[in-house]
Every structure is written in structure tokens, then in C-alpha cells.
Design a protein around this motif. Structure first.
Motif, PDB file in Angstrom:
ATOM      1  N   PHE A 189       0.175   3.454 -11.607  1.00  0.00           N
ATOM      2  CA  PHE A 189      -0.854   4.409 -11.186  1.00  0.00           C
ATOM      3  C   PHE A 189      -1.298   5.263 -12.368  1.00  0.00           C
ATOM      4  O   PHE A 189      -0.513   5.570 -13.266  1.00  0.00           O
ATOM      5  N   ALA A 234      -2.372   7.529  -6.246  1.00  0.00           N
ATOM      6  CA  ALA A 234      -1.472   7.497  -5.095  1.00  0.00           C
ATOM      7  C   ALA A 234      -1.194   8.923  -4.645  1.00  0.00           C
ATOM      8  O   ALA A 234      -1.270   9.875  -5.429  1.00  0.00           O
ATOM      9  N   GLU A 235      -0.850   9.042  -3.357  1.00  0.00           N
ATOM     10  CA  GLU A 235      -0.519  10.347  -2.784  1.00  0.00           C
ATOM     11  C   GLU A 235       0.983  10.434  -2.565  1.00  0.00           C
ATOM     12  O   GLU A 235       1.605   9.520  -2.020  1.00  0.00           O
ATOM     13  N   ILE A 288      -1.329  10.693  -9.674  1.00  0.00           N
ATOM     14  CA  ILE A 288      -0.586  10.934  -8.441  1.00  0.00           C
ATOM     15  C   ILE A 288      -0.928  12.343  -7.993  1.00  0.00           C
ATOM     16  O   ILE A 288      -0.912  13.283  -8.801  1.00  0.00           O
ATOM     17  N   LEU A 291       5.143   7.449  -1.540  1.00  0.00           N
ATOM     18  CA  LEU A 291       4.045   7.320  -2.478  1.00  0.00           C
ATOM     19  C   LEU A 291       3.114   6.268  -1.888  1.00  0.00           C
ATOM     20  O   LEU A 291       3.527   5.124  -1.658  1.00  0.00           O
ATOM     21  N   HIS A 292       1.868   6.660  -1.617  1.00  0.00           N
ATOM     22  CA  HIS A 292       0.935   5.765  -0.923  1.00  0.00           C
ATOM     23  C   HIS A 292      -0.339   5.579  -1.727  1.00  0.00           C
ATOM     24  O   HIS A 292      -0.971   6.546  -2.143  1.00  0.00           O
ATOM     25  N   ASP A 293      -0.693   4.330  -1.917  1.00  0.00           N
ATOM     26  CA  ASP A 293      -1.851   3.926  -2.702  1.00  0.00           C
ATOM     27  C   ASP A 293      -3.133   4.411  -2.032  1.00  0.00           C
ATOM     28  O   ASP A 293      -3.371   4.140  -0.863  1.00  0.00           O
ATOM     29  N   ARG A 294      -3.938   5.130  -2.788  1.00  0.00           N
ATOM     30  CA  ARG A 294      -5.222   5.614  -2.286  1.00  0.00           C
ATOM     31  C   ARG A 294      -6.385   4.983  -3.046  1.00  0.00           C
ATOM     32  O   ARG A 294      -7.479   5.510  -3.091  1.00  0.00           O
ATOM     33  N   GLY A 352       6.066   5.584  -9.829  1.00  0.00           N
ATOM     34  CA  GLY A 352       4.641   5.343  -9.617  1.00  0.00           C
ATOM     35  C   GLY A 352       3.896   5.037 -10.905  1.00  0.00           C
ATOM     36  O   GLY A 352       3.026   4.157 -10.934  1.00  0.00           O
ATOM     37  N   THR A 376       0.811  -1.226   0.000  1.00  0.00           N
ATOM     38  CA  THR A 376       0.000   0.000   0.000  1.00  0.00           C
ATOM     39  C   THR A 376       0.843   1.275   0.000  1.00  0.00           C
ATOM     40  O   THR A 376       0.288   2.367  -0.061  1.00  0.00           O
ATOM     41  N   GLY A 377       2.165   1.145   0.079  1.00  0.00           N
ATOM     42  CA  GLY A 377       2.971   2.350   0.066  1.00  0.00           C
ATOM     43  C   GLY A 377       4.455   2.092   0.051  1.00  0.00           C
ATOM     44  O   GLY A 377       4.934   1.014   0.429  1.00  0.00           O
TER      45      GLY A 377
END
Length: 175
Positions: free
Chosen positions: A125, A92-93, A128, A84-87, A119, A65-66
Motif C-alpha cells: 500500500f 487501505a483503512e 494507510i 486493514l481493508h483495501d480501499r 500493509g 480485500t482485507g
């Protein structure tokens, strides 16, 4: 991904956070400015905060997840971090911080370009995004330099220390 990636840029190495980084992370994040400019860095910042953050980062990687990378100079010394975190929904954020002695040298821009490429090209993704407090326009300039465009101003989006703050949201698409 089974093994945490290492990304090299012209001046930087982006790699997994390690136990040996904790004293440096605590030292950098002792300055009140980090808490004032971010939604999730407490003040004062303690060793237990750093240990908790390293555990969260490790868990995020293991759960797919990140990715939280230490930003290191070519000698391998940590100077900041970027994540970088999966949303979900293929987005991703992006988030980052850098030690004060390394500000205004283009390091975050260099690291962020590499992470956005990672990413899109490695993680697949579609979008972003990143946010910054409205009173931190320098972070917005970094977002613009890596090709992000302002998407929205989120009014009173974050409550921190009993006060509400606006966030500016930027994004970039993998087209």
C-alpha cells in the motif's frame, strides 16, 4: 496470499479470527462504549453479530480485500481485533478495538505499528488511513503514536442512530 499471516510483536500475536473467539468477542463488545465510540459496532452486540463479522472477515481475506486479525496475548487469548481493508488506489483503512481490561497498556499502538508495516512491506500500500469520532480523542492519540498525521475533519460524515457525527481522519504514507 493463500495462508492467513501470523504477525508476532514483543507482547502480542496477531492472527486469524477463529470460531472459538466468538464468546470472548461478544463478551467484550457488550459494553455500550464500543457502539458509542465506533461507527460499525452495534449495541447490544450479539453472537449473530460476531458470526456475521467473522464471515465478513473470512470473505475479505479470500477476496484479497482485507485482513482482520485477532489481537492475542502470548498465551493466544484474544483481547481485541485490528484490521486493514483495501480501499483501492493503493490505499487501505485501519480499524481496531480492544477489550476494556486491556486499555491504556499500549497494546493497540503495538499492534497498529505491526499492521502498518505489514500493509506497506507485504501488501504494497502507498497510504494507510484511519478515522475516529471527534469525541474519541484517545483513538487519535494512537494514530499519532504510529506516525499518522491528521488529514481532515469530515463534518457530519457518519449517520448512526439517527444522529450525524464528525470524523477525524489520519493517514500515513509509504515513502
Amino acid at each position: 496470499m493463500k495462508k492467513f499471516p501470523i504477525i508476532e510483536t514483543e507482547r502480542l500475536i496477531l492472527s486469524k479470527l477463529e470460531e472459538k473467539d466468538i464468546p470472548f468477542i461478544v463478551e467484550y463488545l457488550q459494553h455500550r462504549i464500543y457502539s458509542d465510540l465506533t461507527s460499525n459496532i452495534p449495541y447490544p452486540y450479539t453472537e449473530s453479530d460476531a458470526r456475521f463479522w467473522l464471515r465478513m472477515s473470512k470473505d475479505a481475506f479470500e477476496n484479497n480485500t482485507g485482513y482482520t486479525f485477532g489481537i492475542r496475548n502470548k498465551e493466544g487469548h484474544i483481547i481485541g481485533a485490528i484490521g486493514l481493508h483495501d480501499r483501492e488506489d493503493d490505499k487501505a483503512e485501519l480499524g481496531y478495538w480492544l477489550g476494556i481490561p486491556y486499555w491504556n497498556k499500549g497494546y493497540v499502538t503495538e499492534a497498529a505499528k505491526a499492521i502498518v508495516d505489514f500493509g506497506f512491506n507485504e501488501l504494497g500500500f502507498h497510504k494507510i488511513f484511519a478515522t475516529h469520532f471527534i469525541h474519541n480523542p484517545a483513538s487519535g492519540r494512537i494514530m499519532e503514536k504510529i506516525g499518522m498525521e491528521q488529514e481532515a475533519v469530515l463534518i457530519q460524515e457518519i449517520k448512526k442512530d439517527e444522529e450525524y457525527f464528525d470524523l477525524v481522519r489520519y493517514s500515513i504514507f509509504n515513502n
